[in-house]
Design an enzyme around this catalytic site. Structure first.
Site, short mmCIF file in Angstrom:
data_model
loop_
_atom_site.label_atom_id
_atom_site.label_comp_id
_atom_site.label_asym_id
_atom_site.label_seq_id
_atom_site.Cartn_x
_atom_site.Cartn_y
_atom_site.Cartn_z
N HIS A 180 0.82 -1.22 0.00
CA HIS A 180 0.00 0.00 0.00
C HIS A 180 0.85 1.26 0.00
O HIS A 180 0.39 2.32 -0.44
CB HIS A 180 -0.94 0.00 1.21
CG HIS A 180 -2.18 0.83 1.01
ND1 HIS A 180 -2.22 1.96 0.23
CD2 HIS A 180 -3.45 0.68 1.49
CE1 HIS A 180 -3.43 2.48 0.26
NE2 HIS A 180 -4.20 1.72 1.01
N ASP A 187 -10.37 -5.07 -17.82
CA ASP A 187 -10.66 -6.14 -18.77
C ASP A 187 -9.37 -6.64 -19.43
O ASP A 187 -8.71 -5.90 -20.16
CB ASP A 187 -11.63 -5.61 -19.82
CG ASP A 187 -12.00 -6.62 -20.88
OD1 ASP A 187 -11.54 -7.78 -20.81
OD2 ASP A 187 -12.76 -6.24 -21.80
#
Length: 454
Positions: free
Chosen positions: A167, A381
């Site tokens: 992170h 995608d």
């Protein structure tokens, strides 16, 4: 019903040996310091995300693991800091050693279909430790790989893309930028549509530093019995909030707060129900930390392509007694007020505090929430189409994600982790709020008796 129980499902995953993927071309060898917003003590952890894709006959016999493996090497040419390792210097300052050592990648197959996961996909996912294998020695923050990816093919032709990332390197918006580049490479692009920009110095501490806000999110709080949650009986469930549930909760919103967002209403509800469920001392301060994306607050704007952290976590604080016994408008006002504090100056004040106060973590006992419903996680995608689920798997924080159900409705998925008995109380209180009729005059019954049992 809002409550969803975890899917009772077991299956076998066959993993290939972990591989190291390095950039496809030579990359600069250099040291790149993180910003002081990246370098918040509370961001020193690895976060896991799951992206679940159905099969697509148009992709034929293409192996998603092979496609993503090749794309990863190409994407790392542009995002080469991810192929390096973090080093810690004086004052706990983190720097990326752009060493080109690479990231971890695992190909796997599972003897399960997407349909077996259930109609409503939700965390916690069954066998999650099999869907993202924790390679021994890879979990650290310093001197460890910054990415671990596992692509698991399913019997139905679908696949699960699971990733663990550091992170400190990026927030969810930087993460989406990187994964977008990866999906573009997977579909044949030679260059990302958005070129990455480092420029972490933009959010480093000022000289001289000046902390201009109280920043109660970093208060040193004495730990009380009510703030200590036992981890030996934890239950992790997801709760779904669709149009019906949101309408039910909005009946409790006072007229002066009608312009509040759906996130505000759900968060106030979750904070209140969670407090009732935990049964803390009535005089305990209950802390809610709200992760806020501050990109829109800057003038001049943060450059397009910047993929570092531009987040902070202002605190909403209330006595337990008030949260439990006052109308929902009390919690709602505190949520809105905390969010409204965030400005460019607020973020710079956080950076200055990190540099001068030893990079503190969040206050003990805080409950952290983050709204990911407006991100493009579902739209990422690789060539097989959109994901049917995408989001973090981190039960200790409330990461709200978006899910499209079988009716085509956009649903907010809220993961909750509580001890078993507290989870039962939480679900009961939430059910009451969702079922309460209009004759309640938008009030909520008092819980003094519940609190007095402590």
């Amino acid at each position: 019903m809002a409550q969803q129980a975890p899917t009772p499902l077991t299956f076998t995953v066959r993993r290939h040996p972990p591989e190291i993927i390095v950039p496809a071309k030579p990359t600069p060898r250099e040291l790149k310091p993180l910003s002081d917003i990246d370098d918040q003590g509370g961001l020193r952890f690895n976060i896991t995300q799951f992206h679940i894709y159905p099969g697509n006959p148009k992709m034929g016999y293409k192996n998603p693991a092979s496609v993503i493996r090749d794309a990863l090497a190409k994407a790392l040419v542009f995002y080469y800091p991810f192929a390096g390792r973090l080093k810690e210097g004086p004052g706990k300052k983190l720097t990326v050693d752009c060493s080109g050592q690479g990231v971890l990648f695992i190909e796997a197959e599972a003897d399960v279909t997407l349909k077996q996961f259930g109609v409503e996909l939700q965390p916690p996912f069954p066998c999650s430790e099999e869907l993202l294998y924790d390679v021994p020695g890879s979990y650290g923050i310093v001197d460890s790989p910054l990415l671990l990816i596992q692509v698991t093919r399913l019997l139905c032709g679908g696949f699960i893309f699971a990733i663990r990332h550091n992170h400190n390197m990026c927030d969810v918006f930087g993460y989406i930028q990187f994964i977008t580049a990866l999906t573009e490479m997977a579909q044949g692009a030679s260059t990302p549509s958005t070129l990455p920009i480092w420029e972490r110095e933009l959010l480093c501490a000022r000289d001289p530093p000046r902390v201009t806000y109280p920043h109660h999110e970093f208060d040193e709080v004495p730990e009380t019995d009510g703030m200590t949650i036992p981890f030996d009986d934890m239950v992790h469930r997801s709760f779904f909030f669709g149009p019906t549930e949101i309408s039910a909760l909005r009946r409790f919103v006072p007229t002066r707060l009608k312009n509040c967002t759906t996130f505000d209403v759900v968060t106030a509800c979750i904070w209140r129900c969670r407090t009732i469920a935990l049964q803390p001392n009535p005089e305990d301060d209950m802390r809610l930390l709200i992760i806020v994306n501050a990109r829109s607050k800057f003038n001049p704007p943060i450059p397009v392509g910047y993929y570092g952290n531009v987040i902070c976590s202002p605190a909403a604080i209330s006595k337990a007694r008030d949260l439990c016994n006052k109308p929902l408008g009390h919690a709602l006002e505190l949520v809105k007020k905390a969010k409204s504090e965030v400005s460019e100056e607020y973020v710079r004040s956080v950076a200055d505090l990190m540099a001068t106060k030893g990079r503190p973590s969040s206050s003990t006992g805080s409950y952290i929430v983050s709204d990911l419903t407006r991100t493009s996680l579902l739209e990422l995608d690789f060539g097989w189409g959109k994901a049917v689920y995408a989001g973090p798997d981190l039960p200790v924080a409330g990461f709200y994600t978006r899910y499209i159900n079988h009716k085509g409705e956009s649903i907010i998925v809220v993961p909750v982790q509580l001890p078993g008995k507290a989870m039962k109380r939480f679900a009961e209180e939430l059910d009451y709020m969702l079922a309460a009729d209009d004759r309640d005059d938008l009030g909520i019954p008092e819980h003094v008796a519940t609190l007095s049992k402590l």
